[in-house]
Design an enzyme around this catalytic site. Structure first.
Site, short mmCIF file in Angstrom:
data_model
loop_
_atom_site.label_atom_id
_atom_site.label_comp_id
_atom_site.label_asym_id
_atom_site.label_seq_id
_atom_site.Cartn_x
_atom_site.Cartn_y
_atom_site.Cartn_z
N GLU A 28 -42.20 -12.93 28.01
CA GLU A 28 -42.68 -13.52 29.27
C GLU A 28 -43.42 -14.83 29.02
O GLU A 28 -44.52 -15.03 29.52
CB GLU A 28 -43.58 -12.53 30.02
CG GLU A 28 -42.85 -11.35 30.63
CD GLU A 28 -42.03 -11.73 31.86
OE1 GLU A 28 -42.28 -12.81 32.43
OE2 GLU A 28 -41.13 -10.96 32.20
N ASP A 29 -42.80 -15.70 28.25
CA ASP A 29 -43.33 -17.05 28.06
C ASP A 29 -44.62 -17.13 27.25
O ASP A 29 -45.25 -18.17 27.24
CB ASP A 29 -43.58 -17.76 29.41
CG ASP A 29 -42.31 -18.40 29.90
OD1 ASP A 29 -41.48 -18.75 29.04
OD2 ASP A 29 -42.18 -18.56 31.12
#
Ligand SMILES: [Zn+2]
Length: 805
Positions: free
Chosen positions: A419-420
């Site tokens: 998630e980044d």
């Protein structure tokens, strides 16, 4: 009227209100002039009033000097500049200059804000328009409600200055324009409709006729190029089957942009000698404009030109083009032009980067050690990007960079970069990677109150109301009540001691028999913050009152949750700090500074990011910076072949080994160097939790927000989860026990809220009085408040208690 008739007959097309020929920018001078006009009118009106009033009173000519209210205009200016509220109900006209970093300042100064309302759709106004090319950046615009309404000037665009139209009219006369004479209307009387030739307009005013509109425009342009007319006026013509018109504009606020003038053969007027003189700085740019080698065109004049995108294009079709772009990068704005290989990115990513570049920490100003901004950040070791664009130097970014070059590997690592999230090398961080300091200003002044009361800066007396306790004042200088510079301070500690008179002086006088009660109004360090006192200033404000300003500096080493972003709209927070020995490494022993998740690439299509990594790798190996200028920088093939020559795989991939096991990773890993920005969103400023704490007086519920040490919201959706799970006890705990639980005594006879009469020492019901049957019920205080508010509106509320639980 004629235009409307022609339009209704289909002879003329509707004006395009989004065409930049029909738009004008209002700059500071223009707006200040408008403000002055209104302020001056008010001043004159006031002066007239003062004179007539004083005359009617004294029956003689008064001393005029004493009647002039000199501060009237000043006040108007100060008020407008301080609030941004301008005449004509315009808001946000003056803004606080963004000093996050150098780039955000430059970008802010080139911002153009549409007066259109943000709440309406205005699709056409938000869309890119063809005439925006070279004037407004196609990428730099915010997301959300202001999208397309807030724009930024392109890199070479400037605005025209208002000029006297007389020289243009004289030139027109020389070229045989037959002027209308508005004094006797002779031409008008004889009938305009029959008049031959094209109509001539100057600044929108119909001034006369000419025989050949194209020749007139050409002649006027020739004068402009020779320097006998100003360079920023515009001359254009419209020739159709039904009408022909020539327009000249000398007004201010037109967005104009420079272009190379081409001769008939499609060759530049620029000579090799001029080029060299320009490069060496012996000839200024304005000289080229004066010589007519470069010409500034406004949107209306561009309609009469043919502009080649490149010299090659112009030379392939000699005679077809009238002008040539200076450079293809001229279509971008200041921020977008600094994105390397932005032409390889999906366009929204470039827009995201234009927003993020303004949040990156760099060196905001050179004199940051003396400035008193409410909040500012400084990056300790800023670096020039290894992959650059040629506008870097033009913009000045090379002197105030806002990031560092990170060795980046595209790899997943233990799930801490999903998630980044990104993973940082702990050793890199300890060596000073992305380290920064945050400065915050605290200030207070000794104010004077009506009734002769005033504040006093100094350590408050312990009898004063709200005294924080002797231990809280130990860091203050006992002589002046201000913290010593270089002392460590924590949230909640007093940094400036101050005593103020009570706000309700009169009330307290009655209670205390004339003695004035004072309260402690010391300045505390914000809750959750800490740092070192950097500087202390003691001075006077404009009214001559004592003013104390304290700057607190906080040292910020990157930690979990801090935000980083590359220059391609790829942002992420730190998910894990890994000791260097556990990080994966390459065959040559290179350990990445940052591990980015490969899943961030395919859906976002930020190919420019991958190319920058490759370019950075080449640059670091060959020892010179790479050119990533969009449309023309070093190509992928060039980078690949250089990488190959340097002994690396041209693809940028390398074999890597797991630092913990020493085993080779089963896939080759893409590794290179990318310029990373540390954004000013840091966990230290955001993290928040509380067990117990303040409640609001009105509702008895916990306060809201981190700044007020508030509780964490247990909202509707969270409530729904508990309802769905049937977790009713937990629901009761969150919504009642841990919130605003109250006991309320009501009367069982009529359901009204009873009150306790201390004189009679018994409960009284507002309805049945002493016949009350008091019963205590537990409820949220907010409900009790609701019942009372409804009763106060004349709505009778009865509470019928059921069986006790
Ligand atoms: Zn009752």
């Amino acid at each position: 009227a004629e235009k409307v008739l022609q339009f209704s007959k289909g002879m003329r097309k509707a004006d395009d209100k989004d065409h930049y020929a029909n738009k004008r920018l209002r700059l500071a001078g223009d707006l200040l002039a408008q403000l002055f006009a209104v302020a001056f009118a008010a001043f004159v009106k006031d002066f007239q009033y003062q004179v007539s009033r004083s005359f009617s009173r004294m029956k003689k000519v008064p001393n005029l000097n004493s009647l002039v209210r000199a501060d009237l205009i000043t006040q108007r200016f100060q008020h407008a500049l301080a609030t941004g509220n301008w005449v004509g109900n315009k808001t946000g006209v003056s803004q606080l200059l963004d000093r996050t970093n150098y780039l955000s300042t430059i970008s802010h100064l080139r911002r153009v804000i549409s007066p259109l309302s943000r709440s309406q759709s205005h699709f056409e106004a938000r869309d890119l328009h063809g005439t925006q090319w070279g004037r407004m950046c196609p990428n730099e615009s915010p997301e959300g409600p202001n999208c397309g309404l807030v724009k930024n000037l392109a890199i070479s665009a400037i605005t025209s200055v208002e000029r006297d139209p007389i020289p243009v009219l004289r030139a027109m006369a020389d070229e045989g324009v037959e002027f209308l004479d508005y004094r006797d209307n002779s031409l008008l009387k004889n009938g305009i409709a029959d008049k031959e030739g094209a109509k001539v307009f100057v600044n929108g005013v119909f001034v006369g006729f000419c025989k050949d509109p194209i020749a007139l425009a050409a002649a006027l342009r020739e004068r402009k190029r020779k320097g006998s007319l100003p360079f920023d006026i515009s001359v254009s013509y419209v020739v159709t089957d039904s009408f022909s018109e020539v327009y000249a504009f000398t007004d201010g606020g037109r967005i104009i942009r420079p272009l190379f003038v081409l001769d008939r053969d499609g060759k530049l007027k620029l000579t090799q000698q001029e080029r060299e003189e320009l490069m060496t700085g012996r000839m200024p740019w304005s000289e080229l404009v004066r010589k007519g080698v470069v010409e500034y065109l406004s949107a209306e004049e561009e309609e009469n030109s043919m502009i080649a995108l490149s010299l090659d294009q112009a030379q392939a079709n000699p005679g077809k083009y009238t002008h040539c772009e200076l450079d293809s990068i001229a279509l971008l704005g200041v921020v977008a032009s600094l994105i390397p290989y932005s032409n390889h990115n999906q366009s929204p990513r470039n827009s995201y980067q234009t927003a993020m570049a303004k949040q990156a920490i760099g060196v905001s100003t050179i004199n940051f050690q003396k400035r008193l901004d409410t909040r500012s950040h400084v990056l300790h070791y800023p670096q020039l990007p290894l992959v650059t664009t040629k506008t870097e130097e033009l913009v000045g970014f090379n002197k105030r960079p806002t990031g560092q070059n990170f060795v980046v590997a595209l790899l997943s690592y233990e799930g801490y970069n999903i998630e980044d999230a990104v993973i940082l090398n702990k050793a890199s961080v300890e060596r000073g990677l992305a380290r920064s300091s945050t400065f915050r200003l605290y200030e207070t002044e000794e104010r004077k109150y009506p009734g002769g009361q005033e504040d006093e800066i100094g350590i408050p007396d312990e009898t004063v109301r709200g005294y924080h306790g002797a231990s809280q004042y130990t860091k203050l200088d006992p002589t002046d009540g201000i913290v010593f510079p270089d002392s460590d301070v924590e949230g909640g500690e007093v940094i400036i001691g101050k005593t103020s008179p009570s706000r309700f002086v009169e009330e307290f006088r009655e209670l205390t028999g004339g003695e004035v009660i004072k309260h402690d109004s010391s300045v505390l360090l914000k809750h959750g913050e800490s740092g070192v006192v950097d500087r202390v200033y003691v001075t006077l404000n404009l009214d001559g009152r004592k003013l104390v300003r304290v700057v607190v500096r906080d040292y910020r080493v990157p930690e979990l949750g801090d935000k980083f972003a590359s220059r391609h709209g790829q942002k992420g927070v730190v998910g894990l700090l890994v000791p260097q020995e556990d990080m994966p490494y390459t065959a040559s022993g290179i350990v990445p500074d940052l591990i980015m998740n490969p899943h961030a690439i395919p859906s976002r299509m930020t190919v420019g990011h991958l190319m920058e990594m490759l370019g950075g790798k080449v640059a670091s190996l060959r020892g010179s910076r790479a050119d990533g200028t969009p449309f023309e920088g070093e190509t992928l093939e060039q980078l690949e072949s250089q990488l190959k020559a340097l002994g690396f795989l041209p693809s940028g991939e390398e074999v890597m080994y797991d630092g913990r096991t020493g085993k080779m990773l089963r896939a080759k890993v893409y590794i290179g160097l990318a310029y990373y920005q540390r954004l000013h969103h840091m966990v230290a400023d955001k993290m928040h939790a509380r067990a117990r704490g303040l409640v609001q007086i009105l509702t008895h519920q916990p306060t809201e927000g981190r700044a007020r040490e508030g509780g964490l919201r247990f909202g509707e959706m969270e409530r729904d989860v508990l309802v769905a799970h049937g977790a009713s006890s937990l629901l009761l705990d969150r919504l009642l026990e841990s919130s605003d639980k109250t006991d309320v005594t009501i009367c069982e006879n009529d359901g009204a809220m009873a009150y306790f009469d201390y004189k009679k020492n018994r409960w009284i019901c507002p309805i049945c009085g002493e016949k009350v049957k008091p019963v205590t019920v537990t409820m949220p205080y907010a409900f009790k408040l609701l019942v009372q508010e409804m009763v106060s509106m004349g709505i009778d509320i009865k509470i019928e208690p059921g069986d006790p639980v």
